[in-house]
Design an enzyme around this catalytic site. Sequence first.
Site, PDB file in Angstrom:
ATOM      1  N   ASP A  31       0.879  -1.177   0.000  1.00 10.48           N
ATOM      2  CA  ASP A  31       0.000   0.000   0.000  1.00 10.48           C
ATOM      3  C   ASP A  31       0.910   1.219   0.000  1.00 10.48           C
ATOM      4  O   ASP A  31       1.933   1.222   0.688  1.00 10.48           O
ATOM      5  CB  ASP A  31      -0.892  -0.019   1.262  1.00 10.48           C
ATOM      6  CG  ASP A  31      -2.071   0.940   1.173  1.00 10.48           C
ATOM      7  OD1 ASP A  31      -1.833   2.149   0.962  1.00 10.48           O
ATOM      8  OD2 ASP A  31      -3.215   0.487   1.319  1.00 10.48           O
ATOM      9  N   ALA A  74      -6.184  -1.856  -4.071  1.00 11.67           N
ATOM     10  CA  ALA A  74      -5.567  -0.525  -4.180  1.00 11.67           C
ATOM     11  C   ALA A  74      -6.105   0.247  -5.372  1.00 11.67           C
ATOM     12  O   ALA A  74      -5.976  -0.193  -6.514  1.00 11.67           O
ATOM     13  CB  ALA A  74      -4.049  -0.681  -4.301  1.00 11.67           C
ATOM     14  N   ALA A  75      -6.708   1.377  -5.092  1.00 10.18           N
ATOM     15  CA  ALA A  75      -7.241   2.235  -6.156  1.00 10.18           C
ATOM     16  C   ALA A  75      -7.639   3.558  -5.529  1.00 10.18           C
ATOM     17  O   ALA A  75      -7.785   3.660  -4.304  1.00 10.18           O
ATOM     18  CB  ALA A  75      -8.465   1.584  -6.806  1.00 10.18           C
ATOM     19  N   TYR A 141     -13.892   7.352 -12.840  1.00 12.15           N
ATOM     20  CA  TYR A 141     -13.673   6.295 -11.850  1.00 12.15           C
ATOM     21  C   TYR A 141     -14.293   4.986 -12.354  1.00 12.15           C
ATOM     22  O   TYR A 141     -13.639   3.939 -12.389  1.00 12.15           O
ATOM     23  CB  TYR A 141     -14.273   6.693 -10.495  1.00 12.15           C
ATOM     24  CG  TYR A 141     -14.381   5.540  -9.523  1.00 12.15           C
ATOM     25  CD1 TYR A 141     -13.237   4.903  -9.049  1.00 12.15           C
ATOM     26  CD2 TYR A 141     -15.624   5.067  -9.095  1.00 12.15           C
ATOM     27  CE1 TYR A 141     -13.336   3.818  -8.170  1.00 12.15           C
ATOM     28  CE2 TYR A 141     -15.731   4.002  -8.223  1.00 12.15           C
ATOM     29  CZ  TYR A 141     -14.585   3.379  -7.761  1.00 12.15           C
ATOM     30  OH  TYR A 141     -14.684   2.308  -6.904  1.00 12.15           O
ATOM     31  N   ASP A 283     -26.103  10.862 -10.479  1.00 16.26           N
ATOM     32  CA  ASP A 283     -26.477  10.058  -9.308  1.00 16.26           C
ATOM     33  C   ASP A 283     -27.809   9.360  -9.620  1.00 16.26           C
ATOM     34  O   ASP A 283     -28.863   9.996  -9.557  1.00 16.26           O
ATOM     35  CB  ASP A 283     -26.680  10.998  -8.103  1.00 16.26           C
ATOM     36  CG  ASP A 283     -25.809  10.646  -6.916  1.00 16.26           C
ATOM     37  OD1 ASP A 283     -25.054   9.664  -7.004  1.00 16.26           O
ATOM     38  OD2 ASP A 283     -25.877  11.388  -5.918  1.00 16.26           O
TER      39      ASP A 283
HETATM   40  N1  LIG Z   1     -15.928   1.701  -0.437  1.00 13.88           N
HETATM   41  C1  LIG Z   1     -16.852   1.365  -1.341  1.00 13.88           C
HETATM   42  O1  LIG Z   1     -18.067   1.513  -1.126  1.00 13.88           O
HETATM   43  C2  LIG Z   1     -16.433   0.744  -2.648  1.00 13.88           C
HETATM   44  C3  LIG Z   1     -17.432   0.432  -3.598  1.00 13.88           C
HETATM   45  C4  LIG Z   1     -17.040  -0.148  -4.799  1.00 13.88           C
HETATM   46  C5  LIG Z   1     -15.709  -0.447  -5.038  1.00 13.88           C
HETATM   47  N2  LIG Z   1     -14.770  -0.120  -4.104  1.00 13.88           N
HETATM   48  C6  LIG Z   1     -13.364  -0.430  -4.406  1.00 13.88           C
HETATM   49  O2  LIG Z   1     -12.822  -1.164  -3.321  1.00 13.88           O
HETATM   50  C7  LIG Z   1     -11.443  -0.867  -3.162  1.00 13.88           C
HETATM   51  C8  LIG Z   1     -11.163  -0.489  -1.719  1.00 13.88           C
HETATM   52  O3  LIG Z   1     -11.997   0.605  -1.360  1.00 13.88           O
HETATM   53  P1  LIG Z   1     -11.816   1.329   0.041  1.00 13.88           P
HETATM   54  O4  LIG Z   1     -13.077   2.041   0.343  1.00 13.88           O
HETATM   55  O5  LIG Z   1     -11.234   0.368   1.012  1.00 13.88           O
HETATM   56  O6  LIG Z   1     -10.711   2.424  -0.356  1.00 13.88           O
HETATM   57  P2  LIG Z   1      -9.518   3.036   0.524  1.00 13.88           P
HETATM   58  O7  LIG Z   1      -9.140   4.318  -0.126  1.00 13.88           O
HETATM   59  O8  LIG Z   1      -9.876   3.035   1.960  1.00 13.88           O
HETATM   60  O9  LIG Z   1      -8.349   1.968   0.300  1.00 13.88           O
HETATM   61  C9  LIG Z   1      -7.580   1.925  -0.866  1.00 13.88           C
HETATM   62  C10 LIG Z   1      -6.136   1.734  -0.447  1.00 13.88           C
HETATM   63  O10 LIG Z   1      -5.329   1.619  -1.636  1.00 13.88           O
HETATM   64  C11 LIG Z   1      -4.149   2.400  -1.466  1.00 13.88           C
HETATM   65  N3  LIG Z   1      -3.691   2.761  -2.829  1.00 13.88           N
HETATM   66  C12 LIG Z   1      -4.337   3.492  -3.760  1.00 13.88           C
HETATM   67  N4  LIG Z   1      -3.629   3.543  -4.903  1.00 13.88           N
HETATM   68  C13 LIG Z   1      -2.500   2.810  -4.685  1.00 13.88           C
HETATM   69  C14 LIG Z   1      -1.379   2.467  -5.488  1.00 13.88           C
HETATM   70  N5  LIG Z   1      -1.267   2.884  -6.755  1.00 13.88           N
HETATM   71  N6  LIG Z   1      -0.401   1.687  -4.945  1.00 13.88           N
HETATM   72  C15 LIG Z   1      -0.494   1.251  -3.654  1.00 13.88           C
HETATM   73  N7  LIG Z   1      -1.532   1.541  -2.861  1.00 13.88           N
HETATM   74  C16 LIG Z   1      -2.530   2.313  -3.366  1.00 13.88           C
HETATM   75  C17 LIG Z   1      -4.564   3.574  -0.593  1.00 13.88           C
HETATM   76  O11 LIG Z   1      -3.479   4.154   0.113  1.00 13.88           O
HETATM   77  C18 LIG Z   1      -5.579   2.911   0.347  1.00 13.88           C
HETATM   78  O12 LIG Z   1      -4.953   2.417   1.528  1.00 13.88           O
HETATM   79  C19 LIG Z   1     -11.117   0.212  -4.182  1.00 13.88           C
HETATM   80  O13 LIG Z   1     -10.552  -0.422  -5.323  1.00 13.88           O
HETATM   81  C20 LIG Z   1     -12.483   0.791  -4.524  1.00 13.88           C
HETATM   82  O14 LIG Z   1     -12.501   1.311  -5.828  1.00 13.88           O
HETATM   83  C21 LIG Z   1     -15.089   0.466  -2.919  1.00 13.88           C
END
Ligand SMILES: NC(=O)c1ccc[n+]([C@@H]2O[C@H](COP(=O)([O-])OP(=O)(O)OC[C@H]3O[C@@H](n4cnc5c(N)ncnc54)[C@H](O)[C@@H]3O)[C@@H](O)[C@H]2O)c1
Length: 325
Positions: A31, A74-75, A141, A283
Amino acid sequence: MAILVTGGAGYIGSVMVDQLVEAGERVVVIDDVSRGHRAALDSAVPFYEGKVGDRELIGRVCREHGVEACVHFAALAYVGESVTDPKLYFENNVAEGLGLLDGLLAAGVGRFVFSSTCATYGEPVRVPIDESHPQSPVNPYGWSKFFVERILEAYDAAYGLRFVALRYFNASGATAKRGEHHEPETHLIPNVLGAAAGRLPFVSVFGADYPTPDGTCVRDYIHVTDLCSAHTLALSYLKRGGKSEFINLGNGHGYSVMEVIEAARRVTGREIEVRVEAARPGDPARLVADARKAREVLGWQTQYPELEAIVRTAWDWHQAHPQGY
Ligand SMILES: NC(=O)c1ccc[n+]([C@@H]2O[C@H](COP(=O)([O-])OP(=O)(O)OC[C@H]3O[C@@H](n4cnc5c(N)ncnc54)[C@H](O)[C@@H]3O)[C@@H](O)[C@H]2O)c1
């Protein structure tokens, strides 16, 4: 052998790490902590601070830990930020993802679980949304996740990569140890609880004349523990030789924004001031999953079908961690 969890310092990834460790798996985390929190990970879990697109790092981690599969969280995940800075999103979510896949394939890792999203569907033409619903994202996104899905399909056909792409609806709730702490926070439940706790003066409701029973948007909230258990099942499915799949993760029930606020009032016993603001472009009125495929293919069962129970877990975590991590 170990499971590589990218984004393991984030909200969902940190819960996944705990679940895997509790199940007796060896885990290693990469991360860059750009959006996550080092404190969301136990110090005993091997952790590499770096970018997932760093092929050399991925190769080294895979060799040193004997990585057999990767769960890729990670995203960057802010819809609004992706509209104003699409380059950031395509570089971080797509180009970095390509680097990760290169590194994994070079190291002989051929099983991959991917965090996709209902944002790949765009404006729904039918609800509940099943996996065959047309995909037409309405923001960068959503496109970034859509592109990675297409890359995974092509890598399966050409290189034999086996993947499960999980399209989450609204992740929510907390465990005793891990909760939601994003800065800024755009998700409804933590903001409603922030208003209940007095950290926010009010909660904004974007649009109150949607064609829904109370006029506010309806979403499908899925508890983070249930989300992560589906990933564990997806890893087992791939290990058994299962073919690549796209699978929705939701409860299959929709709750309106006002129902969430009412649930939070009941759980917290607090006043929550509401301000109705203009609806946000893009939305949709209702986003609810048809989640049958997850049950059929993975044998998934949810522990938290009820909104109030989900909100209660989030409130307990916010009470225990008033400043977040
Ligand atoms: N939270 C939601 O409701 C939701 C819904 C649909 C999809 N998602 C997907 O689930 C995943 C996790 O979501 P979350 O809410 O835990 O997000 P978050 O931001 O809490 O966690 C993402 C983590 O990835 C790390 N990161 C980002 N880009 C990086 C890179 N290039 N290299 C290394 N680390 C990197 C960030 O530091 C962070 O710790 C994401 O891919 C998000 O798109 C989340």
